[in-house]
Design a protein around this motif. Sequence first.
Motif, short mmCIF file in Angstrom:
data_model
loop_
_atom_site.label_atom_id
_atom_site.label_comp_id
_atom_site.label_asym_id
_atom_site.label_seq_id
_atom_site.Cartn_x
_atom_site.Cartn_y
_atom_site.Cartn_z
N GLY A 281 47.05 40.82 75.70
CA GLY A 281 47.90 41.99 75.67
C GLY A 281 47.79 42.81 74.41
O GLY A 281 48.48 43.83 74.28
N GLY A 282 46.95 42.42 73.45
CA GLY A 282 46.90 43.14 72.19
C GLY A 282 45.60 42.92 71.44
O GLY A 282 44.62 42.39 71.96
N CYS A 283 45.61 43.32 70.18
CA CYS A 283 44.45 43.12 69.30
C CYS A 283 44.96 42.97 67.88
O CYS A 283 46.12 43.23 67.58
CB CYS A 283 43.47 44.30 69.40
SG CYS A 283 44.03 45.84 68.64
N GLY A 284 44.09 42.57 66.99
CA GLY A 284 44.48 42.34 65.61
C GLY A 284 44.74 43.63 64.84
O GLY A 284 44.21 44.70 65.18
N ASN B 246 53.23 41.31 72.53
CA ASN B 246 52.18 42.26 72.92
C ASN B 246 52.48 42.90 74.27
O ASN B 246 52.24 44.09 74.48
CB ASN B 246 50.82 41.56 72.98
CG ASN B 246 50.26 41.27 71.60
OD1 ASN B 246 50.63 41.89 70.61
ND2 ASN B 246 49.35 40.31 71.54
N LEU B 247 53.00 42.11 75.19
CA LEU B 247 53.27 42.64 76.52
C LEU B 247 54.46 43.61 76.51
O LEU B 247 54.50 44.53 77.34
CB LEU B 247 53.50 41.50 77.51
CG LEU B 247 52.25 40.68 77.83
CD1 LEU B 247 52.60 39.51 78.74
CD2 LEU B 247 51.16 41.53 78.45
N ARG B 248 55.38 43.42 75.61
CA ARG B 248 56.46 44.41 75.48
C ARG B 248 55.88 45.78 75.11
O ARG B 248 56.31 46.82 75.62
CB ARG B 248 57.50 43.95 74.47
CG ARG B 248 58.39 42.82 74.98
CD ARG B 248 59.59 42.59 74.09
NE ARG B 248 59.25 41.98 72.81
CZ ARG B 248 59.12 40.68 72.61
NH1 ARG B 248 59.31 39.82 73.62
NH2 ARG B 248 58.83 40.20 71.42
N PHE B 249 54.91 45.76 74.22
CA PHE B 249 54.23 47.01 73.87
C PHE B 249 53.42 47.54 75.04
O PHE B 249 53.44 48.75 75.33
CB PHE B 249 53.33 46.81 72.65
CG PHE B 249 52.56 48.03 72.25
CD1 PHE B 249 53.21 49.11 71.67
CD2 PHE B 249 51.20 48.11 72.48
CE1 PHE B 249 52.51 50.26 71.31
CE2 PHE B 249 50.48 49.25 72.12
CZ PHE B 249 51.14 50.32 71.53
N PRO C 2 51.71 47.47 87.59
CA PRO C 2 52.26 46.26 88.20
C PRO C 2 51.60 44.99 87.69
O PRO C 2 52.23 43.92 87.71
CB PRO C 2 51.98 46.46 89.70
CG PRO C 2 50.82 47.40 89.75
CD PRO C 2 50.98 48.31 88.57
N ASP C 3 50.36 45.08 87.21
CA ASP C 3 49.69 43.89 86.68
C ASP C 3 50.38 43.41 85.40
O ASP C 3 50.51 42.21 85.18
CB ASP C 3 48.22 44.19 86.40
CG ASP C 3 47.41 44.40 87.67
OD1 ASP C 3 47.64 43.65 88.64
OD2 ASP C 3 46.56 45.30 87.68
N ILE C 4 50.82 44.35 84.56
CA ILE C 4 51.51 43.96 83.34
C ILE C 4 52.86 43.34 83.67
O ILE C 4 53.26 42.32 83.09
CB ILE C 4 51.70 45.17 82.40
CG1 ILE C 4 50.35 45.77 82.03
CG2 ILE C 4 52.44 44.74 81.13
CD1 ILE C 4 50.46 47.05 81.20
N VAL C 5 53.57 43.92 84.63
CA VAL C 5 54.87 43.38 85.03
C VAL C 5 54.73 41.96 85.53
O VAL C 5 55.47 41.04 85.12
CB VAL C 5 55.52 44.28 86.11
CG1 VAL C 5 56.79 43.64 86.64
CG2 VAL C 5 55.81 45.67 85.55
N ALA C 6 53.75 41.73 86.41
CA ALA C 6 53.56 40.39 86.98
C ALA C 6 53.13 39.39 85.91
O ALA C 6 53.63 38.26 85.85
CB ALA C 6 52.54 40.45 88.11
N TYR C 7 52.20 39.81 85.06
CA TYR C 7 51.70 38.91 84.02
C TYR C 7 52.80 38.57 83.01
O TYR C 7 52.89 37.43 82.53
CB TYR C 7 50.51 39.56 83.33
CG TYR C 7 49.79 38.69 82.33
CD1 TYR C 7 49.17 37.51 82.73
CD2 TYR C 7 49.71 39.06 81.00
CE1 TYR C 7 48.50 36.72 81.81
CE2 TYR C 7 49.04 38.28 80.07
CZ TYR C 7 48.43 37.10 80.48
OH TYR C 7 47.77 36.32 79.56
N SER C 8 53.64 39.54 82.70
CA SER C 8 54.76 39.28 81.78
C SER C 8 55.66 38.19 82.33
O SER C 8 56.11 37.30 81.59
CB SER C 8 55.57 40.56 81.55
OG SER C 8 54.80 41.53 80.87
N GLY C 9 55.94 38.25 83.63
CA GLY C 9 56.76 37.22 84.25
C GLY C 9 56.12 35.85 84.17
O GLY C 9 56.79 34.85 83.88
N GLN C 10 54.81 35.79 84.40
CA GLN C 10 54.09 34.51 84.31
C GLN C 10 54.15 33.95 82.89
O GLN C 10 54.38 32.75 82.69
CB GLN C 10 52.63 34.71 84.72
CG GLN C 10 52.42 35.11 86.18
CD GLN C 10 51.00 35.54 86.44
OE1 GLN C 10 50.08 35.24 85.67
NE2 GLN C 10 50.80 36.28 87.52
N CYS C 11 53.95 34.81 81.91
CA CYS C 11 53.93 34.36 80.52
C CYS C 11 55.32 33.95 80.06
O CYS C 11 55.47 32.97 79.32
CB CYS C 11 53.35 35.44 79.63
SG CYS C 11 51.58 35.71 79.90
#
Length: 254
Positions: A132-135, A171-174, A183-192
């Motif tokens: 979800g991010g980078c350095g 990272n996913l909040r950002f 929708p992929d971010i929403v679903a992945y956030s729930g999984q994480c």
Amino acid sequence: MQIVPLSAFSDNYIWAIVADGHCVVVDPGDATPVERFLAERHLTLDAILITHHHGDHTGGIAALSARHHPKVFGPATEAIAGLTDTLTDSATLSLLNGALSLSVMAVPGHTAGHIAYLSPGALFCGDTLFSGGCGRLFEGTPAQMHASLGRLAALPDDTRVYCAHEYTQSNLRFALAVEPGNPDIVAYSGQCDALRAQARPTIPTTIGVERRINPFLRCDQADVRRMAEAVSGETLADAGAVFAALRRWKNEFR
């Protein structure tokens, strides 16, 4: 071959790669969890792989080297005490009695000499790419980091990404601020969130997942560009400029 996360500090992962009683560790910022793991599994430490010079990735080198005398590999262009072998882009390694083959990728951005290690199906990328991010750009330029992430994003979708920090939820909040309708971010956030509620790592991720949910790999997407322009108040000429604007926004995001 088995890849095991060893927790260090508040959110670091030291990756232990194990085969037939032998072990390689990636970015051991702290020797203690490595020593515990080696003793519990009765393993021989063959090598240490370093991605960059920051202390939370190198702090365990001296103690581990003094006790186990492993090969210590790291980037040729960074000053890191204790390296036995220095590496540049496209170098290759064969470790764990041939069970582990690695190629080296130069990925400057987070630091000037940052490298990643790629084996078939697995990427050890330090602090360049996170889920979800980078350095942050401590030494490199936005153009360098954008190019480095482009190299990683071009790897096969099923490549597992073993980064060095558990930063996924923040990272996913950002990412959701950048693409609230993805929708992929929403679903992945729930999984994480479910994984972290069980104190389980969100890592490894995959390149395919990151291409769908990571804004820093999606700078060519129209929705990402529009949001970056809205927040920055600028017209952004290309994907590199979008990346730079996103990185500035992320630096201040809470």
